[in-house]
Design a protein around this motif. Sequence first.
Motif, PDB file in Angstrom:
ATOM      1  N   GLY A  32      -8.080   6.259   0.776  1.00  0.00           N
ATOM      2  CA  GLY A  32      -7.682   5.932   2.148  1.00  0.00           C
ATOM      3  C   GLY A  32      -6.307   5.285   2.195  1.00  0.00           C
ATOM      4  O   GLY A  32      -5.487   5.600   3.064  1.00  0.00           O
ATOM      5  N   ALA A  33      -6.044   4.378   1.254  1.00  0.00           N
ATOM      6  CA  ALA A  33      -4.738   3.721   1.219  1.00  0.00           C
ATOM      7  C   ALA A  33      -3.640   4.732   0.897  1.00  0.00           C
ATOM      8  O   ALA A  33      -2.567   4.718   1.515  1.00  0.00           O
ATOM      9  CB  ALA A  33      -4.746   2.593   0.197  1.00  0.00           C
ATOM     10  N   LEU A  34      -3.897   5.643  -0.035  1.00  0.00           N
ATOM     11  CA  LEU A  34      -2.898   6.668  -0.369  1.00  0.00           C
ATOM     12  C   LEU A  34      -2.655   7.605   0.818  1.00  0.00           C
ATOM     13  O   LEU A  34      -1.510   7.993   1.087  1.00  0.00           O
ATOM     14  CB  LEU A  34      -3.340   7.461  -1.597  1.00  0.00           C
ATOM     15  CG  LEU A  34      -3.252   6.724  -2.927  1.00  0.00           C
ATOM     16  CD1 LEU A  34      -3.810   7.577  -4.063  1.00  0.00           C
ATOM     17  CD2 LEU A  34      -1.809   6.343  -3.221  1.00  0.00           C
ATOM     18  N   LEU A  35      -3.723   7.972   1.524  1.00  0.00           N
ATOM     19  CA  LEU A  35      -3.553   8.826   2.711  1.00  0.00           C
ATOM     20  C   LEU A  35      -2.729   8.122   3.787  1.00  0.00           C
ATOM     21  O   LEU A  35      -1.856   8.741   4.417  1.00  0.00           O
ATOM     22  CB  LEU A  35      -4.912   9.223   3.281  1.00  0.00           C
ATOM     23  CG  LEU A  35      -5.633  10.383   2.609  1.00  0.00           C
ATOM     24  CD1 LEU A  35      -7.026  10.551   3.211  1.00  0.00           C
ATOM     25  CD2 LEU A  35      -4.841  11.665   2.771  1.00  0.00           C
ATOM     26  N   ALA A  36      -2.982   6.847   4.026  1.00  0.00           N
ATOM     27  CA  ALA A  36      -2.239   6.102   5.039  1.00  0.00           C
ATOM     28  C   ALA A  36      -0.767   5.987   4.662  1.00  0.00           C
ATOM     29  O   ALA A  36       0.125   6.199   5.500  1.00  0.00           O
ATOM     30  CB  ALA A  36      -2.851   4.711   5.230  1.00  0.00           C
ATOM     31  N   ILE A  37      -0.483   5.696   3.396  1.00  0.00           N
ATOM     32  CA  ILE A  37       0.908   5.590   2.952  1.00  0.00           C
ATOM     33  C   ILE A  37       1.585   6.954   3.026  1.00  0.00           C
ATOM     34  O   ILE A  37       2.732   7.076   3.486  1.00  0.00           O
ATOM     35  CB  ILE A  37       0.974   4.991   1.532  1.00  0.00           C
ATOM     36  CG1 ILE A  37       0.528   3.527   1.570  1.00  0.00           C
ATOM     37  CG2 ILE A  37       2.367   5.117   0.934  1.00  0.00           C
ATOM     38  CD1 ILE A  37       0.335   2.915   0.203  1.00  0.00           C
ATOM     39  N   GLY A  38       0.879   7.998   2.611  1.00  0.00           N
ATOM     40  CA  GLY A  38       1.442   9.353   2.672  1.00  0.00           C
ATOM     41  C   GLY A  38       1.714   9.784   4.108  1.00  0.00           C
ATOM     42  O   GLY A  38       2.747  10.412   4.403  1.00  0.00           O
ATOM     43  N   GLY A  39       0.834   9.459   5.037  1.00  0.00           N
ATOM     44  CA  GLY A  39       1.060   9.791   6.449  1.00  0.00           C
ATOM     45  C   GLY A  39       2.266   9.077   7.007  1.00  0.00           C
ATOM     46  O   GLY A  39       3.065   9.659   7.757  1.00  0.00           O
ATOM     47  N   PHE A  40       2.451   7.819   6.617  1.00  0.00           N
ATOM     48  CA  PHE A  40       3.609   7.068   7.083  1.00  0.00           C
ATOM     49  C   PHE A  40       4.906   7.647   6.514  1.00  0.00           C
ATOM     50  O   PHE A  40       5.903   7.783   7.213  1.00  0.00           O
ATOM     51  CB  PHE A  40       3.467   5.596   6.701  1.00  0.00           C
ATOM     52  CG  PHE A  40       4.636   4.765   7.131  1.00  0.00           C
ATOM     53  CD1 PHE A  40       4.801   4.417   8.461  1.00  0.00           C
ATOM     54  CD2 PHE A  40       5.588   4.348   6.202  1.00  0.00           C
ATOM     55  CE1 PHE A  40       5.891   3.657   8.866  1.00  0.00           C
ATOM     56  CE2 PHE A  40       6.677   3.594   6.600  1.00  0.00           C
ATOM     57  CZ  PHE A  40       6.831   3.242   7.931  1.00  0.00           C
ATOM     58  N   VAL A  41       4.893   8.013   5.221  1.00  0.00           N
ATOM     59  CA  VAL A  41       6.084   8.596   4.597  1.00  0.00           C
ATOM     60  C   VAL A  41       6.435   9.921   5.271  1.00  0.00           C
ATOM     61  O   VAL A  41       7.604  10.194   5.574  1.00  0.00           O
ATOM     62  CB  VAL A  41       5.867   8.763   3.079  1.00  0.00           C
ATOM     63  CG1 VAL A  41       6.947   9.632   2.451  1.00  0.00           C
ATOM     64  CG2 VAL A  41       5.814   7.409   2.400  1.00  0.00           C
ATOM     65  N   LEU A  42       5.446  10.756   5.552  1.00  0.00           N
ATOM     66  CA  LEU A  42       5.709  12.019   6.245  1.00  0.00           C
ATOM     67  C   LEU A  42       6.272  11.780   7.649  1.00  0.00           C
ATOM     68  O   LEU A  42       7.134  12.527   8.115  1.00  0.00           O
ATOM     69  CB  LEU A  42       4.430  12.861   6.324  1.00  0.00           C
ATOM     70  CG  LEU A  42       3.971  13.525   5.031  1.00  0.00           C
ATOM     71  CD1 LEU A  42       2.627  14.201   5.245  1.00  0.00           C
ATOM     72  CD2 LEU A  42       5.004  14.522   4.547  1.00  0.00           C
TER      73      LEU A  42
END
Length: 158
Positions: free
Chosen positions: A128-138
């Motif tokens: 979940g943390a990786l998905l949230a960080i990845g969504g923010f980077v995108l």
Amino acid sequence: MSPRSPEDGPADPEVDRVFREIVAGLRGEHDAQHGGTVNPPWPPAADQAPTPARPSHRGPTTPEGMATDHRSYEPPEEEEHFVPPPPEPLPAGDLHFWGIVVGLVVGPLLVVLSAVVPVLPPAFAGVGALLAIGGFVLLVLRQPRRRPPFDGDDGARV
């Protein structure tokens, strides 16, 4: 001409006349002069019992015929109203957009879910943390690289 103080009143006789009419109207004298009834003094005398007043559903009117009471308000008729265009459909083939949506919605949801439900493995919180960080980077990468030159307008751009 001698200077007048505010306590002496206005120097214009027309202002004096209008003021006397207003005060007479407040006291009910104006109605008596024009054939109406005089309002009883308030508070009533000790030997007089107050008469119950009938509620009016329509307030006094102005000379133009417009009601001055809030209960008689009628909103104006609408001639035109804005109808927004239908929203554009979501981009079906834009994987960058859907990566942002999944990362910013599902990522924090997995982190909260792993904290609330203790039987889930700790990997849910990490994913979940990786998905949230990845969504923010995108989301940051999707921003335009260059802004148009400033034209002096500080207004919002929609």
